[in-house]
Design a protein around this motif. Structure first.
Motif, PDB file in Angstrom:
ATOM      1  N   UNK A 128       0.843  -1.194   0.000  1.00 19.91           N
ATOM      2  CA  UNK A 128       0.000   0.000   0.000  1.00 19.91           C
ATOM      3  C   UNK A 128       0.879   1.245   0.000  1.00 19.91           C
ATOM      4  N   UNK A 129       0.288   2.342  -0.453  1.00 18.25           N
ATOM      5  CA  UNK A 129       0.898   3.659  -0.354  1.00 18.25           C
ATOM      6  C   UNK A 129      -0.111   4.560   0.331  1.00 18.25           C
ATOM      7  N   UNK A 130       0.312   5.259   1.392  1.00 21.59           N
ATOM      8  CA  UNK A 130      -0.581   6.167   2.105  1.00 21.59           C
ATOM      9  C   UNK A 130       0.098   7.516   2.278  1.00 21.59           C
ATOM     10  N   UNK A 131      -0.712   8.542   2.480  1.00 23.72           N
ATOM     11  CA  UNK A 131      -0.180   9.877   2.685  1.00 23.72           C
ATOM     12  C   UNK A 131       0.314  10.090   4.097  1.00 23.72           C
ATOM     13  N   UNK A 132       1.059  11.165   4.284  1.00 22.84           N
ATOM     14  CA  UNK A 132       1.666  11.461   5.579  1.00 22.84           C
ATOM     15  C   UNK A 132       0.627  11.727   6.665  1.00 22.84           C
ATOM     16  N   UNK A 133      -0.615  12.109   6.253  1.00 20.70           N
ATOM     17  CA  UNK A 133      -1.662  12.440   7.219  1.00 20.70           C
ATOM     18  C   UNK A 133      -2.813  11.441   7.180  1.00 20.70           C
ATOM     19  N   UNK A 157       4.029  -4.626   1.963  1.00 16.12           N
ATOM     20  CA  UNK A 157       4.872  -3.442   1.859  1.00 16.12           C
ATOM     21  C   UNK A 157       4.042  -2.210   2.173  1.00 16.12           C
ATOM     22  N   UNK A 158       4.663  -1.198   2.757  1.00 15.95           N
ATOM     23  CA  UNK A 158       3.953   0.051   3.057  1.00 15.95           C
ATOM     24  C   UNK A 158       4.873   1.229   2.781  1.00 15.95           C
ATOM     25  N   UNK A 159       4.431   2.111   1.907  1.00 16.47           N
ATOM     26  CA  UNK A 159       5.165   3.327   1.593  1.00 16.47           C
ATOM     27  C   UNK A 159       4.355   4.524   2.094  1.00 16.47           C
ATOM     28  N   UNK A 160       5.037   5.500   2.666  1.00 14.37           N
ATOM     29  CA  UNK A 160       4.368   6.701   3.184  1.00 14.37           C
ATOM     30  C   UNK A 160       4.846   7.896   2.368  1.00 14.37           C
ATOM     31  N   UNK A 161       3.892   8.573   1.743  1.00 14.42           N
ATOM     32  CA  UNK A 161       4.228   9.711   0.870  1.00 14.42           C
ATOM     33  C   UNK A 161       4.276  10.998   1.675  1.00 14.42           C
ATOM     34  N   UNK A 162       5.266  11.848   1.419  1.00 17.41           N
ATOM     35  CA  UNK A 162       5.332  13.146   2.100  1.00 17.41           C
ATOM     36  C   UNK A 162       4.297  14.103   1.533  1.00 17.41           C
ATOM     37  N   UNK A 163       4.096  15.224   2.220  1.00 13.35           N
ATOM     38  CA  UNK A 163       3.185  16.256   1.724  1.00 13.35           C
ATOM     39  C   UNK A 163       3.786  16.928   0.496  1.00 13.35           C
ATOM     40  N   UNK A 164       2.920  17.299  -0.439  1.00 17.23           N
ATOM     41  CA  UNK A 164       3.327  18.121  -1.579  1.00 17.23           C
ATOM     42  C   UNK A 164       2.871  19.541  -1.262  1.00 17.23           C
ATOM     43  N   UNK A 165       3.795  20.488  -1.324  1.00 18.40           N
ATOM     44  CA  UNK A 165       3.522  21.850  -0.867  1.00 18.40           C
ATOM     45  C   UNK A 165       3.521  22.820  -2.032  1.00 18.40           C
ATOM     46  N   UNK A 166       2.557  23.750  -2.010  1.00 17.36           N
ATOM     47  CA  UNK A 166       2.520  24.865  -2.952  1.00 17.36           C
ATOM     48  C   UNK A 166       2.653  26.138  -2.127  1.00 17.36           C
ATOM     49  N   UNK A 167       3.747  26.861  -2.342  1.00 15.27           N
ATOM     50  CA  UNK A 167       4.023  27.997  -1.474  1.00 15.27           C
ATOM     51  C   UNK A 167       4.414  27.466  -0.109  1.00 15.27           C
ATOM     52  N   UNK A 168       3.646  27.812   0.892  1.00 13.18           N
ATOM     53  CA  UNK A 168       3.940  27.315   2.240  1.00 13.18           C
ATOM     54  C   UNK A 168       2.866  26.360   2.748  1.00 13.18           C
TER      55      UNK A 168
END
Length: 323
Positions: A128-133, A157-168
């Motif tokens: 699986x792939x899940x987001x950071x939150x 298997x487990x992957x954790x995706x970081x946040x994608x940021x626009x500006x701040x």
């Protein structure tokens, strides 16, 4: 964004597995990105890209209806991409398929452990792939770290995706909804990574636009649509071909102040679109909805709106998810 066929297949190679269905052979051992994916925005696509790079069949696991609609049925949610639209975007991104789980009392009551067991057993996933939150399980008891530990115990298997940021700020569906409610199409499309679009059948209207020299394709959008009322530069997909235009979304204060309606005038186009389902992409905001004292003043403004729409459309380089 309603559809005449909410469960229609979206691609000959993209498969959809729903509750109670056997797992298709092409999805056995898949790595699935998990989430609601409303909007399928740039942050969501990072998760999907991670699944696509896994070397195994890449899928998505999503929930219908949106969990907020289950927990807060009295608060209509402005859906950016209703299910048929969302599935169509997944197919365009090259995924093998989607697992669509019905979000109901049974699913909401599963513990974190029971949910991960479902992933391994019933859905036959390999990872699986899940987001950071990401939160899951009864009362949102599970978080990404818990998911990682539970998966490890079951050989997933487990992957954790970081946040994608626009500006701040992190890219989020909430931020996109807020931008659309403000009429800020440029911001919404930047966060999405493509032109936001609506899908609905073309219905008969009062033919007033034709009398004004601006015939329109009229579409009723869902009651939960919170797009700001106003005039927009748009691009429609007609028989798979893009056609530029200008659209008004609102209540027509000069005439009847009725129910909100999307009225799209397509440039240099003649043809009968009644009964067809149209995708209309939003390219830019032109102005807010106004009441005019006379028809001549309205037509003069429509001429100026059309000129501005043509300018915006000529300059636009935003990718499309239509067609």
């Amino acid at each position: 964004m309603p559809s005449n066929e909410p469960h229609a297949p979206v691609s000959s190679s993209f498969v959809v597995r729903r509750d109670g269905d056997p797992v298709p052979e092409s999805l056995k051992g898949a790595v699935a990105a998990i989430g609601n994916f409303d909007g399928v925005h740039r942050g969501h696509r990072h998760l999907l890209d991670m699944a696509l790079r896994s070397g195994r069949p890449a899928a998505v696991l999503t929930f219908e209806p949106h969990p907020r609609s289950f927990f807060q049925p009295d608060r209509p949610l402005f859906r950016l991409t209703p299910e048929p639209v969302k599935l169509g975007i997944f197919a365009r991104l090259g995924l093998a398929g989607a697992f669509v789980l019905r979000f109901d009392g049974r699913l909401a009551s599963l513990t974190a452990e029971e949910f991960v067991t479902l992933l391994k057993g019933e859905l036959e996933l390999s990872g699986v792939v899940v987001g950071h939150d990401f939160h899951f399980g009864r009362g949102r008891e599970g978080n990404p770290e818990r998911m990682s530990g539970l998966c490890r115990g079951l050989g997933l298997d487990c992957l954790i995706a970081p946040a994608i940021v626009e500006g701040s700020e992190p890219v989020s569906s909430s931020a996109i909804r807020a931008a659309l409610e403000a009429g800020d199409i440029a911001a919404a499309n930047t966060l999405l990574g493509y032109r936001w679009f609506v899908r609905a059948p073309v219905r008969h209207g009062d033919k007033r636009g034709r009398e004004l020299g601006y015939p329109t394709a009229n579409m009723r959008l869902p009651d939960d649509c919170r797009l700001r009322h106003g005039i927009y530069a748009v691009r429609a997909s007609v028989n798979g071909q893009p056609v530029d235009g200008v659209a008004s979304f609102g209540r027509r204060p000069t005439f009847d102040n009725g129910a909100p309606l999307l009225e799209t005038h397509l440039f240099d186009f003649s043809g009968d679109l009644y009964g067809t389902t149209l995708d209309v992409e939003f390219v830019g905001w032109i102005r807010g909805e106004e009441r005019f004292d006379g028809i001549e003043a309205l037509i003069a403004q429509m001429d100026r709106d059309s000129e501005e729409a043509r300018r915006m459309l000529k300059a636009d380089r935003t990718p499309s998810m239509v067609g």
